[in-house]
Design an enzyme around this catalytic site. Structure first.
Site, PDB file in Angstrom:
ATOM      1  N   ARG A 142     -10.791   7.912   4.622  1.00  0.00           N
ATOM      2  CA  ARG A 142     -11.065   6.817   3.689  1.00  0.00           C
ATOM      3  C   ARG A 142     -11.478   7.385   2.341  1.00  0.00           C
ATOM      4  NH1 ARG A 142     -14.088   1.856   5.997  1.00  0.00           N
ATOM      5  NH2 ARG A 142     -11.945   1.590   6.734  1.00  0.00           N
ATOM      6  N   ASP A 193       0.850  -1.190   0.000  1.00  0.00           N
ATOM      7  CA  ASP A 193       0.000   0.000   0.000  1.00  0.00           C
ATOM      8  C   ASP A 193       0.885   1.240   0.000  1.00  0.00           C
ATOM      9  OD1 ASP A 193      -2.231  -1.596   0.040  1.00  0.00           O
ATOM     10  OD2 ASP A 193      -2.570  -1.407   2.195  1.00  0.00           O
ATOM     11  N   MET A 239       1.904   4.534   9.260  1.00  0.00           N
ATOM     12  CA  MET A 239       0.912   4.808   8.218  1.00  0.00           C
ATOM     13  C   MET A 239       0.688   6.309   8.092  1.00  0.00           C
ATOM     14  SD  MET A 239      -3.087   3.587   7.924  1.00  0.00           S
ATOM     15  CE  MET A 239      -2.682   1.965   7.275  1.00  0.00           C
ATOM     16  N   TRP A 296     -13.483  -1.888   0.154  1.00  0.00           N
ATOM     17  CA  TRP A 296     -12.455  -2.083   1.182  1.00  0.00           C
ATOM     18  C   TRP A 296     -12.660  -3.385   1.932  1.00  0.00           C
ATOM     19  CZ3 TRP A 296     -12.593  -2.717   6.451  1.00  0.00           C
ATOM     20  CH2 TRP A 296     -11.364  -2.609   7.107  1.00  0.00           C
ATOM     21  N   HIS A 311      -4.975   9.497   6.859  1.00  0.00           N
ATOM     22  CA  HIS A 311      -5.826  10.023   5.785  1.00  0.00           C
ATOM     23  C   HIS A 311      -7.258   9.573   6.024  1.00  0.00           C
ATOM     24  CE1 HIS A 311      -6.202   6.003   3.889  1.00  0.00           C
ATOM     25  NE2 HIS A 311      -4.958   5.838   4.336  1.00  0.00           N
ATOM     26  N   ASP A 334       0.546   4.041   1.519  1.00  0.00           N
ATOM     27  CA  ASP A 334       0.574   4.837   2.749  1.00  0.00           C
ATOM     28  C   ASP A 334       1.324   4.153   3.888  1.00  0.00           C
ATOM     29  OD1 ASP A 334      -1.191   2.800   3.208  1.00  0.00           O
ATOM     30  OD2 ASP A 334      -2.895   4.053   3.748  1.00  0.00           O
ATOM     31  N   GLU A 374      -9.934  -8.927   0.820  1.00  0.00           N
ATOM     32  CA  GLU A 374      -9.051  -9.580  -0.161  1.00  0.00           C
ATOM     33  C   GLU A 374      -7.797 -10.146   0.491  1.00  0.00           C
ATOM     34  OE1 GLU A 374      -7.211  -5.717   0.430  1.00  0.00           O
ATOM     35  OE2 GLU A 374      -9.294  -6.304   0.086  1.00  0.00           O
ATOM     36  N   ASP A 375      -7.254  -9.471   1.516  1.00  0.00           N
ATOM     37  CA  ASP A 375      -6.034  -9.983   2.159  1.00  0.00           C
ATOM     38  C   ASP A 375      -6.318 -11.265   2.938  1.00  0.00           C
ATOM     39  OD1 ASP A 375      -7.644  -8.564   3.815  1.00  0.00           O
ATOM     40  OD2 ASP A 375      -6.065  -7.472   4.840  1.00  0.00           O
TER      41      ASP A 375
END
Length: 427
Positions: free
Chosen positions: A368, A271, A363, A333, A366, A273, A336-337
Site C-alpha cells: 500500500r 486503476d 492485479m 483509501w 504491491h 494496477d 469513494e467507489d
C-alpha cells in the site's frame, strides 16, 4: 511383505505340530511317571498368539498403504484441475486464432498475425491492419474514383482473442511498449483506420509513484483497445506532492481536462494496477453505468459485495453529469467507489456488469502506498451520499494544472489538488 509374513506363520504352525507329534511318541515309549513331556496346549497357544499379532500387523500396514494411495490420488486430482484451469486459457487462444484466421480468409483478408502472446501486437500485423481498405490506383489520365465511406465498426470486433495470459515476470520498458504500438499517436491516442466508431473514449488513470505498473498497463491495454476497435485517448492524472491521495478527485480532474483536449462522450476510469484477462470485456460506454472489474484475482475472481464499483468503471458524459461527477472529499483509501455507486442508484440508474467469466482481472501485487492510508471517515460519508452529492462533485471541483505533456503512449497531466481538511478533535 504380507506373503512373507504368511509363510513364516505357516512354518511356525507346522513346526509346532511336528513337535507335538514327536513329543507324543516319546512319551509313549517312556515309563509312566516320567517328567519329560511336551506341552502341546502351550505350543498351540503360543502359535495362536503369534499368528494374531502378525495378522494385526499385516492389517495395519495394509491400511497405511491404502491411506497413502488415497492421498496420492487426491493430490493427482488437484494437480490435474489446476493444470487444466491454467492451460485452458491457451486452448481458448488457439481456437480463437483458428476461427479468426478462417473468418479472415472468408472475408478476403489473407494476412496472419500472432495472437498467442498476451500482447498480440507486432509491426507486421499493424502494418497490414492499417491497409485493409482497398485503394484504387488511377489508370492513365482517368480521374480516380471517390473513396467509399468508412463503414461503422461492428458491435463485436472479429479480431478479439478471448482469454489472455497475463504475467508480470518479464522486464518491461517504455521503449519496448512503444515499438509494439507504432500506430498509437502522440498523447496515447488511436482511431481505427478501417471503421467508424460510435463513441470517442477517454481512459483516465489516477496516478502517483507507479511508473513500473504503468509500463505493464500500457503494454497490455494498447493492443486490447486496438483489437476492440476503440477510438481512444489515455490520460494519466498525477497528483503532485506527498499529501494524502484522493482518487475520486483526480478522476474528476481527468474528466475535465480530457474534454479540453478532445470531444469525448465516454469515460473509462481505471486503476493502473488492474489488467483485464479477456479482451471481450469491451471498453466503451453502455445505456447504464458500467462496472468492468467484477472478478479480480485478489478476491478469488468473485464480486466482493453487490454494491462494489471499484477498480475499473465507465460512464457516458450524460451519466457522469447526472450524478454530479465523483466526490472530492474522500482523502485516503476506500469509500469513494461506494459513494459513486450510491450516486448512480439515487439518480434512478443501475450498474450493469459483464459476465463473470469475461470480467476477470489480474492485479499487480504491491504494498500500500504511503499517504494513502484507509480513510477513517469513509463509512460516515457513505451514509450521507444523498445529502452531499449535490454540493460535492464536478460542480465544485478546484485544482491547479502544473504540467500538461503528451508522450508517445499517453498524456500526463500533473496537478495540485490541495490537502484534506483537519480532522475534528475528539476529546
Amino acid at each position: 511383505m504380507q506373503q512373507k509374513g504368511n509363510a513364516f506363520i505357516e512354518e511356525r504352525r507346522i513346526a509346532c505340530h511336528l513337535k507335538v507329534i514327536v513329543g507324543a511318541s516319546v512319551q509313549q515309549s517312556r515309563p509312566r511317571g516320567g517328567t519329560d513331556r511336551v506341552d502341546a496346549p502351550a505350543c498351540a497357544a503360543g502359535a495362536t498368539v503369534s499368528t494374531m499379532t502378525r495378522l494385526m500387523l499385516g492389517r495395519t500396514l495394509e491400511r497405511i498403504c491404502k491411506a497413502v494411495l488415497l492421498l496420492c490420488l487426491v493430490h493427482f486430482v488437484i494437480m490435474m484441475i489446476l493444470y487444466f484451469d491454467v492451460y485452458s486459457q491457451r486452448f481458448d487462444q488457439i481456437f480463437s486464432r483458428f476461427n479468426n484466421g478462417r473468418n479472415a480468409s472468408r472475408n478476403g483478408h489473407h494476412y496472419y498475425y500472432n495472437l498467442s502472446r498476451p500482447n498480440a501486437t507486432y509491426a507486421s500485423y499493424l502494418a497490414t491492419a492499417d491497409q485493409l481498405l482497398p485503394t484504387v490506383r488511377p489508370e492513365g489520365n482517368h480521374t480516380p474514383p471517390t473513396t467509399k465511406p468508412v463503414p461503422p465498426c461492428p458491435e463485436i470486433p472479429p479480431g478479439l482473442v478471448g482469454r489472455l495470459l497475463i504475467e508480470f515476470a518479464s522486464q518491461m520498458t517504455m521503449e519496448r511498449v512503444q515499438k509494439e504500438n507504432p500506430n498509437v499517436t502522440e498523447g496515447g491516442k488511436y482511431t481505427p483506420p478501417d471503421c467508424r466508431t460510435k463513441q470517442k473514449v477517454a481512459i483516465i488513470i489516477p496516478f502517483r509513484h507507479r511508473d513500473n505498473h504503468l509500463k505493464y498497463w500500457l503494454h497490455y491495454l494498447h493492443p486490447i483497445l486496438r483489437r476492440q476497435k476503440i477510438d481512444y485517448g489515455i490520460y494519466i492524472i498525477t497528483q503532485l506532492g506527498e499529501e494524502t491521495f484522493n482518487r475520486a478527485k483526480l478522476l474528476n480532474v481527468g474528466y475535465t481536462e480530457a474534454l479540453k483536449d478532445a470531444e469525448y462522450d465516454c469515460f473509462i476510469f481505471s486503476d493502473v494496477d488492474l489488467i483485464p484477462m479477456d479482451d471481450r470485456n469491451l471498453y466503451h460506454c453502455y445505456d447504464q453505468p458500467r462496472h468492468f472489474a467484477i472478478a479480480m484475482d485478489k478476491f478469488g475472481f468473485r464480486l466482493p459485495y453487490a454494491g462494489y464499483f471499484g477498480g475499473v468503471s465507465g460512464l457516458s458524459k450524460k451519466q457522469f453529469l447526472k450524478i454530479n461527477g465523483f466526490p472530492n472529499e474522500y482523502w485516503g483509501w476506500g469509500g469513494e467507489d461506494d459513494d459513486i455507486y450510491n450516486r448512480i442508484t439515487l439518480n434512478g440508474m443501475k450498474v450493469v456488469r459483464p459476465d463473470v467469466r469475461i470480467g476477470r482481472y489480474r492485479m499487480i501485487k504491491h504494498e500500500r502506498d504511503k499517504h494513502n492510508e484507509p480513510n477513517p471517515q469513509r463509512f460516515n460519508k457513505i451514509q450521507n451520499t444523498k445529502n452531499t452529492m449535490k454540493r460535492d462533485g464536478i460542480s465544485t471541483l478546484t485544482y491547479r494544472v502544473l504540467q500538461f505533456k503528451k508522450y508517445p503512449l499517453y498524456t500526463n497531466i500533473s496537478v495540485e489538488i490541495g490537502k484534506p481538511p483537519p480532522r475534528p478533535f475528539r476529546g
